[in-house]
Design an enzyme around this catalytic site. Sequence first.
Site, PDB file in Angstrom:
ATOM      1  CB  THR A 173      39.925  50.831  43.378  1.00 18.82           C
ATOM      2  OG1 THR A 173      41.171  51.481  43.599  1.00 18.82           O
ATOM      3  CG2 THR A 173      39.995  50.064  42.092  1.00 18.82           C
ATOM      4  CD1 TRP A 206      46.632  31.380  55.399  1.00 20.55           C
ATOM      5  CD2 TRP A 206      45.725  31.727  53.375  1.00 20.55           C
ATOM      6  NE1 TRP A 206      47.556  32.031  54.627  1.00 20.55           N
ATOM      7  CE2 TRP A 206      47.039  32.244  53.392  1.00 20.55           C
ATOM      8  CE3 TRP A 206      44.959  31.832  52.211  1.00 20.55           C
ATOM      9  CZ2 TRP A 206      47.600  32.858  52.272  1.00 20.55           C
ATOM     10  CZ3 TRP A 206      45.518  32.441  51.111  1.00 20.55           C
ATOM     11  CH2 TRP A 206      46.831  32.957  51.143  1.00 20.55           C
ATOM     12  CE  LYS A 252      48.234  35.786  55.251  1.00 19.66           C
ATOM     13  NZ  LYS A 252      47.602  37.132  55.357  1.00 19.66           N
ATOM     14  CD  GLU A 307      40.985  46.736  40.423  1.00 18.22           C
ATOM     15  OE1 GLU A 307      39.829  46.437  40.778  1.00 18.22           O
ATOM     16  OE2 GLU A 307      41.843  47.194  41.200  1.00 18.22           O
TER      17      GLU A 307
HETATM   18  P1  ADP Z   1      36.108  48.624  46.353  1.00 20.74           P
HETATM   19  O1  ADP Z   1      37.486  48.096  46.665  1.00 20.74           O
HETATM   20  O2  ADP Z   1      36.059  50.030  45.981  1.00 20.74           O
HETATM   21  O3  ADP Z   1      35.038  48.156  47.264  1.00 20.74           O
HETATM   22  P2  ADP Z   1      35.330  46.908  44.222  1.00 20.74           P
HETATM   23  O4  ADP Z   1      33.894  46.998  44.029  1.00 20.74           O
HETATM   24  O5  ADP Z   1      36.183  46.862  43.039  1.00 20.74           O
HETATM   25  O6  ADP Z   1      35.793  48.108  44.960  1.00 20.74           O
HETATM   26  O7  ADP Z   1      35.615  45.683  45.183  1.00 20.74           O
HETATM   27  C1  ADP Z   1      35.921  44.455  44.664  1.00 20.74           C
HETATM   28  C2  ADP Z   1      36.140  43.450  45.754  1.00 20.74           C
HETATM   29  O8  ADP Z   1      34.922  43.158  46.415  1.00 20.74           O
HETATM   30  C3  ADP Z   1      36.629  42.136  45.250  1.00 20.74           C
HETATM   31  O9  ADP Z   1      38.024  42.128  45.071  1.00 20.74           O
HETATM   32  C4  ADP Z   1      36.196  41.184  46.338  1.00 20.74           C
HETATM   33  O10 ADP Z   1      37.122  41.138  47.397  1.00 20.74           O
HETATM   34  C5  ADP Z   1      34.920  41.804  46.844  1.00 20.74           C
HETATM   35  N1  ADP Z   1      33.759  41.111  46.275  1.00 20.74           N
HETATM   36  C6  ADP Z   1      33.020  41.477  45.220  1.00 20.74           C
HETATM   37  N2  ADP Z   1      32.004  40.613  45.035  1.00 20.74           N
HETATM   38  C7  ADP Z   1      32.112  39.664  45.985  1.00 20.74           C
HETATM   39  C8  ADP Z   1      31.382  38.482  46.326  1.00 20.74           C
HETATM   40  N3  ADP Z   1      30.298  38.103  45.674  1.00 20.74           N
HETATM   41  N4  ADP Z   1      31.824  37.745  47.376  1.00 20.74           N
HETATM   42  C9  ADP Z   1      32.920  38.097  48.079  1.00 20.74           C
HETATM   43  N5  ADP Z   1      33.634  39.197  47.817  1.00 20.74           N
HETATM   44  C10 ADP Z   1      33.245  39.976  46.782  1.00 20.74           C
END
Ligand code: ADP
Length: 542
Positions: free
Chosen positions: A187, A444, A439, A332
């Site tokens: 990540t 929120w 917040k 994840e």
């Molecule tokens: P990185 O943290 O490396 O960018 P990830 O691709 O695992 O890696 O990121 C996942 C995060 O991206 C999710 O936890 C979420 O917050 C955000 N995310 C993914 N898809 C969406 C979506 N369609 N809408 C809003 N947030 C999203």
Amino acid sequence: MHGLIMDHQLLVADIVRHVERFHGDTEVVSRLPDDGGRIHRCTYADVAARARRVANVLDTLAVAPQTTVGTLAWNTHRHLELYYGVSSARRVLHTVNPRLFPEQIIWIINHAEDQVLFFDECFAPLVDGIAPQCKTVKHWVAMTTADKLPTMKNVQPLSYEELLAAASDQYEWPSFDEREAASLCYTSGTTGNPKGVLYSHRSTILHAMAACLPDVMCLTARDVVLPVVPMFHVNGWGTPYACGMMGAKLVLPGAGLDGASLYELFESERVTFSAGVPTVWLGLMQHLQKHKLKFTTQWRSTVGGSACPPALMKTFRDDYGVRIGHAWGMSEMSPLGTYGSLKNHHLSLPKDEQFAVEIKQGRPIFGVDLKIVDETGAELPRDGKAFGDIHVKGPWVVSGYYKLDNDPTIDGWFPTGDVGTLDPDGFLQITDRSKDVIKSGGEWISSIDLENVAMAHPAVQEAAVIGVHHPKWDERPLLIIVKKPGQETSRDELLGHFTGKIAKWWTPDDVVFVPEIPHTATGKISKLQLRQQFKEHKLPTA
Ligand code: ADP
């Protein structure tokens, strides 16, 4: 009593065998980064044969089974060969994101203990810089021909093409426990060190099969798929595996992710399906609008990685006939968790009500169970109103991080770090990452909702909302705007644009105009950087 069914292990090699036998003549097209963007054509049969050569090369280089093999590479047929060959030969493919800072790349490669590193020739300067600090890497392989080998100071690169040419294309894929690791992704680690997610063969196959489902990417042997999402970003969202499974033609864009290069490929290869983060589609949209272009093909796309602004989805649908399916997930989760396909009862709704469903992040894909919980861990109602922490579980959800002892799960569920609502149909709407919610006075505010409203303003090219300190309310929203070239707007006009679209108290307290918004290595707005940048911003309401 057990069933009387073959106990076949689900392995990446099954995809390679299948696609070679039954879709061997289907094309894999690549834009080559080492050859000025030249278009390269081969077939799945070629990819499978070269994947076996990759396996023989790993044997020759004495890379032990179950050890990690790194890549720093764009989407090309060569990267696909590594996807198929490395994992099928029982080594673990570790895709490294070249957009990370060199220190992060070094940390990740050392943590993963990569034995070999395959890199696109364009990353030679980067590799030269990091190599002295990557002690576990014994071989550096430039993914190019011998005549194009880069001259490097700290590395004696091997040529990928030379190694493959010298290797046999015969290899018997071994059979082993499907729970063994197939690939590894870290990540981005916006805070703290990156964390490694180790995918198994079983999780990879099940996730790819789910990706193909009609209510998900709906992939078929009739499709021509252009994954804009890089193969170094969470397994290219599973597309390299899913396309092999279905025998869909693959079009791999190399380093050409700008609007002009993508448009050219969509048109010349008659693409029917694509996948990428919103930023990529914004770039393509600007190119189309600037040059007054239309598509001559019908295609659809998946967007995910961050919230897709409804205005972007609408423009693609209305002006270009492209249906964008909204997906949500994370490293994840391999990464797919939910997908935005309508149900039968939505079909009789007026178009704008259908659209209100489609802009949500979608509903759980079979395999992923999902719930929202309050701060005590109690499940919240699925009424589309209550919002809480999103917890997930399933056969392609992480159970622990690579070489980290602490168990991230709670009672068998993985807390995603995202906050959202779930409606009675199972549609998820992400409010924010929990660390991005604003917040204000104990309540929120969703930065995503505010960004979506701002993005619908005709003068706005990109919008981001962050919480900044407020003496009375703790935090209040600050709207950060990049204007479209040649367009004008003002603070008051933009704030007026929110009237009637959100609860009045959600209206941002201030607007700043910037030439550019910073993005992360995975193409998302970097809220962390923006929070740093505007830490001292004085709100007029403060
Ligand atoms: P990185 O943290 O490396 O960018 P990830 O691709 O695992 O890696 O990121 C996942 C995060 O991206 C999710 O936890 C979420 O917050 C955000 N995310 C993914 N898809 C969406 C979506 N369609 N809408 C809003 N947030 C999203």
